[in-house]
Motif scaffolding. Structure first.
Motif, PDB file in Angstrom:
ATOM      1  N   VAL A 131      42.358  45.315  37.172  1.00  0.00           N
ATOM      2  CA  VAL A 131      41.620  44.958  38.676  1.00  0.00           C
ATOM      3  C   VAL A 131      42.348  43.219  38.605  1.00  0.00           C
TER       4      VAL A 131
ATOM      5  N   GLU B  71      41.971  46.944  42.245  1.00  0.00           N
ATOM      6  CA  GLU B  71      42.299  48.018  40.879  1.00  0.00           C
ATOM      7  C   GLU B  71      43.291  48.804  40.932  1.00  0.00           C
TER       8      GLU B  71
ATOM      9  N   CYS C 283      38.924  47.767  33.886  1.00  0.00           N
ATOM     10  CA  CYS C 283      39.777  48.677  33.187  1.00  0.00           C
ATOM     11  C   CYS C 283      40.496  49.173  32.070  1.00  0.00           C
TER      12      CYS C 283
END
Length: 164
Positions: A31, A42, A13
């Motif tokens: 994600v 994602e 992330c």
């Protein structure tokens, strides 16, 4: 609090947030992981396009609604660099997604912006549970939150024309 597999998703992330920043966007990344641990999707922010609803959490909630059963959505986890805004929290709740694990909180982000003299966001920052009372939420994650803070600092410096 979180295990190594979850830390790996959270690091991803942060990588996605950095990619967004490198692309000239705001540094947010998320994600979506299924109940079996499979990464389902994602994304990162795309608000530089002018559409400020293009948040990764919102996009992943919409994808989940279209592609997962209610049971699969409830078993999924959304990992994200920063706690959902109210719009994204509402989408998460309406779609029926499971846990949310975030690196930095909306309160941290608001505090950083205030510390740096940045304008407040146009929508109030609220904890996810203020929007979705029964949400299962984990965060912030110490250490990684410092990385997210630095991404937001760099964004603000760029916006002010001060480089980063």
């Amino acid at each position: 609090m979180v295990d190594e597999a979850e830390l790996a998703h959270l690091r991803r992330c942060v990588e996605l947030a950095a990619q967004a920043l490198d692309a000239g966007d705001e540094p947010f990344g998320s994600v979506l992981v299924g109940g079996d641990g499979t990464v389902l999707g994602e994304d990162h922010n795309h608000v530089a396009s002018g559409d400020h609803t293009q948040h990764p959490e919102f996009a992943l909630a919409r994808w989940a609604a279209a592609h997962l059963s209610p049971r699969e959505r409830a078993a999924a986890t959304v990992y994200t660099s920063t706690e959902h805004c109210p719009m994204c929290a509402a989408a998460h709740g309406w779609v029926g997604l499971g846990r949310i694990v975030y690196v930095s909180s909306s309160a941290q982000l608001a505090g950083w912006l205030a510390e740096w003299g940045a304008p407040a966001p146009p929508v109030r920052t609220l904890p996810i549970r203020e929007v979705v009372p029964d949400a299962t939420v984990v965060g912030p994650i110490p250490g990684l939150a410092d990385q997210v803070r630095e991404l937001h600092r760099r964004r603000l410096l760029r916006a002010r024309g001060e480089g980063a």
